[in-house]
Scaffold this motif. Structure first.
Motif, short mmCIF file in Angstrom:
data_model
loop_
_atom_site.label_atom_id
_atom_site.label_comp_id
_atom_site.label_asym_id
_atom_site.label_seq_id
_atom_site.Cartn_x
_atom_site.Cartn_y
_atom_site.Cartn_z
N UNK A 138 26.81 47.10 32.33
CA UNK A 138 28.51 47.14 33.16
C UNK A 138 29.19 48.12 33.54
N UNK A 139 29.22 48.61 32.40
CA UNK A 139 29.99 50.28 32.26
C UNK A 139 29.01 50.84 32.69
N UNK A 140 27.83 51.14 32.97
CA UNK A 140 27.23 52.55 33.13
C UNK A 140 27.01 52.11 34.67
N UNK A 141 27.15 50.91 35.80
CA UNK A 141 27.41 50.90 37.35
C UNK A 141 28.32 51.57 37.19
N UNK A 142 29.54 52.07 36.47
CA UNK A 142 30.46 52.82 37.99
C UNK A 142 30.29 54.18 36.95
N UNK A 143 28.82 54.37 36.38
CA UNK A 143 28.52 56.25 35.88
C UNK A 143 29.32 56.79 36.64
N UNK A 144 29.77 58.14 36.49
CA UNK A 144 29.68 59.37 38.11
C UNK A 144 27.96 59.76 38.51
#
Lengths: 251, 96
Positions: A111-117
């Motif tokens: 979930x956090x990595x889906x917003x990765x830069x």
């Protein structure tokens, strides 16, 4: 970032590779046909994710290594999987509890990595998150069913939780690699995931009438490769022997 | 259900991507309805076959007896008015 980036990708891909292999060990041995199929499906999902993580790792590393090369031709000390996924299957309850402990972390991480830069990471995470949402629902439901079940099933699940909980903490202990990636907005600081994880874990375990151990003691050394469990080498011997014995064999 | 160690049997119905109604695809064992749907997903919809799953306890289905097949289903071929095959259905109607 040059060195940290592939290191992080190995951590993601080695987790899914090793756990996928562990689940594949159940193939044909599940307690019921439906569970046999479900465990194999989960294993296939994880191996599919491994191809993406390790494929990207090989790409950014720039040494011409494919996902297959990374999976089949590295030795134990070059693996970067957490200790939790290396643990043996034990009985069905232990496998399911290990799965839930990992799934819940995996879901938060993706979930956090889906917003990765980094677009490539975000794309892999978004794809994997769909599968892992289902994995988590399934393993949580089974943990609750077995925990809040018969005296025997509850006893087995509590024993599995007591056995495996010391391997959970490692998932939330960051190092220089994590710090570098968090600073760039590529991946979250692992410690950030602890609070939401604990909330979810507490809810599931209380529904399952299981007691989470008080001790926060955490075995470490898997995700940085400094001290793997004694199980990893045996697992790799089984998984890699064909490529080692017949290099380049395809079928 | 004499043996409590055996999970109950469920009949699984799947509505396909383009199908209008749920179709029976098979049966499986599961401890409860939620798990029956999860197992159905794993057994029957791994290749995007469906968009909706129904799980029905097999014990809840009333079935006709196969031995009464003749009297119940003999379609009386000579009564043509029972077989409305001579209507042209416009394409726009879709599945009926």
């Amino acid at each position: 970032m040059q060195a940290e980036f592939p290191e992080f990708l190995l951590r993601m891909g080695d987790n899914t590779l090793v756990l996928g292999h562990r689940l594949s060990e159940w193939c044909g041995k599940g307690p019921v046909l439906e569970e046999d199929i479900a465990l194999a499906n989960t294993a296939l999902d994880l191996i599919g994710q491994t191809q993406m993580w390790l494929g990207l790792a090989g790409e950014v590393e720039g040494k011409g290594r494919s996902a297959d090369d990374l999976a089949m031709l590295r030795d134990a000390w070059d693996f970067r999987c957490c200790l939790l996924v290396q643990q043996p299957n034990g009985d069905f309850g232990q496998t399911i509890l290990r799965q839930y402990l990992f799934d819940q972390w995996h879901l938060l991480m993706l979930g956090a990595l889906a917003d990765s830069r980094d677009d490539r990471i975000a794309a892999i995470a978004a794809k994997a998150e769909k599968e892992v949402t289902y994995h988590t629902e399934r393993s949580a439901e089974l943990v609750v069913g077995l925990g809040d079940g018969t005296e025997e099933s509850r006893g087995r699940m509590q024993a599995a939780l007591d056995l495996l909980y010391p391997f959970v903490g490692e998932l939330f202990v960051g190092d220089a690699v994590d710090a570098a990636l968090a600073a760039e907005g590529v991946a979250p600081d692992p410690a950030q995931l602890r609070a939401p994880y604990d909330t979810a874990l507490t809810a599931t375990m209380s529904a399952a009438t299981l007691t989470v151990p008080d001790s926060r003691f955490a075995h470490r050394g898997g995700r940085d490769g400094s001290r793997h469990s004694e199980h990893l080498g045996h697992l790799l011997a089984q998984m890699q022997w064909l490529q080692r014995a017949y290099p380049g064999a395809t079928w | 259900m004499a043996d409590q160690r055996e999970w109950p049997l469920w009949e699984i119905f799947i509505r396909g991507q383009h199908g209008a109604s749920h179709r029976h695809v098979g049966s499986l064992h599961a401890p409860d309805a939620e798990m029956a749907i999860k197992h159905a997903r794993d057994v029957y919809t791994r290749r995007k076959e469906g968009v909706s799953i129904w799980a029905v306890p097999s014990a809840q289905i009333a079935a006709s007896s196969p031995s009464k097949k003749g009297p119940m289903y003999d379609p009386a071929e000579d009564k043509t008015y029972r077989h409305p095959t001579f209507f042209d259905i416009p394409k726009d109607v879709g599945p009926m």
